[in-house]
Design an enzyme around this catalytic site. Structure first.
Site, mmCIF file in Angstrom:
data_model
loop_
_atom_site.group_PDB
_atom_site.id
_atom_site.type_symbol
_atom_site.label_atom_id
_atom_site.label_comp_id
_atom_site.label_asym_id
_atom_site.label_seq_id
_atom_site.Cartn_x
_atom_site.Cartn_y
_atom_site.Cartn_z
ATOM 1 N N HIS A 1 18.604 12.460 -47.450
ATOM 2 C CA HIS A 1 18.619 10.989 -47.383
ATOM 3 C C HIS A 1 17.449 10.362 -48.150
ATOM 4 O O HIS A 1 17.401 9.140 -48.309
ATOM 5 C CB HIS A 1 18.568 10.498 -45.930
ATOM 6 C CG HIS A 1 19.765 10.878 -45.121
ATOM 7 N ND1 HIS A 1 21.051 10.538 -45.489
ATOM 8 C CD2 HIS A 1 19.887 11.582 -43.957
ATOM 9 C CE1 HIS A 1 21.912 11.012 -44.583
ATOM 10 N NE2 HIS A 1 21.229 11.657 -43.650
ATOM 11 N N ASP B 1 26.615 18.504 -44.822
ATOM 12 C CA ASP B 1 26.052 17.797 -43.666
ATOM 13 C C ASP B 1 27.044 16.709 -43.222
ATOM 14 O O ASP B 1 27.790 16.176 -44.038
ATOM 15 C CB ASP B 1 24.726 17.157 -44.096
ATOM 16 C CG ASP B 1 23.939 16.571 -42.938
ATOM 17 O OD1 ASP B 1 23.013 17.241 -42.464
ATOM 18 O OD2 ASP B 1 24.240 15.426 -42.522
ATOM 19 N N HIS C 1 26.520 13.780 -42.444
ATOM 20 C CA HIS C 1 26.152 12.478 -43.011
ATOM 21 C C HIS C 1 26.256 12.503 -44.538
ATOM 22 O O HIS C 1 25.964 13.539 -45.158
ATOM 23 C CB HIS C 1 24.723 12.100 -42.597
ATOM 24 C CG HIS C 1 24.506 12.058 -41.121
ATOM 25 N ND1 HIS C 1 23.970 13.126 -40.420
ATOM 26 C CD2 HIS C 1 24.791 11.103 -40.210
ATOM 27 C CE1 HIS C 1 23.915 12.803 -39.124
ATOM 28 N NE2 HIS C 1 24.414 11.587 -38.969
ATOM 29 N N ASP D 1 25.378 19.508 -38.598
ATOM 30 C CA ASP D 1 25.662 18.476 -37.596
ATOM 31 C C ASP D 1 27.122 18.031 -37.585
ATOM 32 O O ASP D 1 27.488 17.128 -36.825
ATOM 33 C CB ASP D 1 24.718 17.267 -37.764
ATOM 34 C CG ASP D 1 24.447 16.903 -39.204
ATOM 35 O OD1 ASP D 1 25.132 17.439 -40.097
ATOM 36 O OD2 ASP D 1 23.548 16.073 -39.442
#
Ligand SMILES: [Zn+2]
Length: 284
Positions: free
Chosen positions: A113, A150, A152, A229
Site C-alpha cells: 500500500h 493479498d 486488498h 488475508d
C-alpha cells in the site's frame, strides 16, 4: 528447497490491538524453522539509494522524522530502520531468485500500500516494487510480472509501476474493500475485483486465466506480493480461501519454472504460519 530471508528484529514493534502484530513474523519463523526451512538474515542491506528508485526523495526522511500521519500506520519508534530491514529481505529474495533460487522474504512491515510519498495500510516502503526496480536497474530490459494475491488491492504497487516498461501487474482482491481502488484494469495493471464470500475454487477460476494472460508477455521473473488475508479465517476481510488454496497458488507459480520471489504482505489470522508453510510447499 528455496531460500527464506527473515530477521526477528522485524517482530520488535507493535501496538496493542493492531492486527499487523509481531506474532506474524515470530510464529511463522518458528513454524517454518521446525518444518525444515533455514531462515537466513538478508544478504543485501538496503540503502537510501534503493528507496529513491521509486519513492520521493523526502519519503524516507519523513519516516525517520515521524512527520507522516496515517491512523492505520503508526509512527512506531525505530520504524524507519525496521522498514529498511524488511526492504533488505525483499532485495535479498529478488537477488536469490535471479540467481535461480525461489525465495521468500518473511518480514514486516508489509509494503504494497506504500506509494511514492505516502505510508498507508500498515506499509511504509514498497518492498516488492523497490526490489523489482532494483533488479531492472541492474538488468535493463528484464521483464517482470508481479502477482499480488493479498485480499486488498495493491494500490501502492500499482501507482509505482503503472506505465512502467517491461513490468506487468496482476492483483486479485476483495472489492469493494480498503483501499477502495482496483475495480478495473488500467494499462499494464490488471485488476480482478472479487465479491465478499468468494471461495478458493472461484478464486482459482478467476486467477488461472488472468495468470495465463500475464505469462503471455513472457516475463523473465515473477515477483509475488504474498498476502494471506484472503483466508476464510482472517479477521479483517471477507474472502473465503481455505488453507489448500495457498499451496495451490504456490504450485501454479512454481509450475512456470520461472525465477521467482515473494514477500509477505498481509495475513492476520492465527493460522498465518500454516498458510505460509503451505504456500512455500508449492512455491519452492
Ligand atoms: Zn491485505
Amino acid at each position: 528447497m528455496g531460500r527464506l530471508f527473515s530477521d526477528l528484529k522485524t517482530a520488535e514493534y507493535g501496538a496493542s490491538g493492531h492486527p499487523e502484530a509481531p506474532f506474524r513474523v515470530r510464529r511463522t519463523f518458528d513454524r517454518l524453522h521446525s518444518a525444515g526451512h533455514a531462515p537466513e538474515r538478508p544478504k543485501v542491506q538496503a540503502v537510501d539509494a534503493d528507496v529513491v528508485l521509486l519513492h520521493g526523495a523526502t519519503h524516507l526522511d519523513s519516516i525517520r522524522r515521524s512527520t507522516f500521519d496515517d491512523p492505520d500506520t503508526p509512527a512506531y519508534p525505530g520504524i524507519a530502520d525496521i522498514a529498511m530491514i524488511s526492504l533488505s529481505g525483499a532485495l535479498s529474495a529478488a537477488d536469490a531468485a535471479l540467481a535461480g533460487e525461489p525465495s521468500f522474504s518473511l518480514m514486516r512491515p508489509p509494503g504494497h500500500h506504500a506509494g511514492k510519498d505516502r505510508v498507508a495500510g500498515f506499509c511504509y516502503l514498497n518492498n516488492l516494487a523497490l526490489a523489482v526496480a532494483r533488479l531492472q536497474k541492474r538488468k535493463p530490459g528484464l521483464k517482470v510480472a508481479i502477482v499480488d494475491f493479498d485480499v486488498h488491492h495493491g494500490d501502492g504497487t500499482e501507482s509505482l509501476v503503472l506505465g512502467r516498461d517491461n513490468t506487468s501487474f496482476l492483483s486479485l482482491h476483495q472489492y469493494p474493500l480498503y483501499p477502495g481502488s482496483g475495480g478495473e484494469t488500467r494499462g499494464n495493471c490488471a485488476n480482478i475485483p472479487l465479491e465478499a464470500g468468494t471461495d478458493g475454487e472461484r478464486w482459482l477460476r478467476a486467477f488461472e486465466p488472468a495468470f495465463e494472460t500475464l505469462l503471455s508477455a513472457k516475463p523473465d521473473i515473477l515477483a509475488v506480493s504474498a498476502g494471506f488475508d484472503a483466508y476464510e479465517g482472517d479477521p479483517i476481510a471477507g474472502l473465503k480461501l481455505g488453507r489448500t488454496t495457498f499451496k495451490r497458488v504456490g504450485s501454479l507459480l512454481a509450475q512456470t519454472k520461472l525465477p521467482r520471489f515473494a514477500t509477505l504482505e498481509g495475513g492476520y489470522s492465527e493460522d498465518l504460519p500454516l498458510l505460509v508453510e503451505g504456500f512455500l510447499d508449492g512455491f519452492f
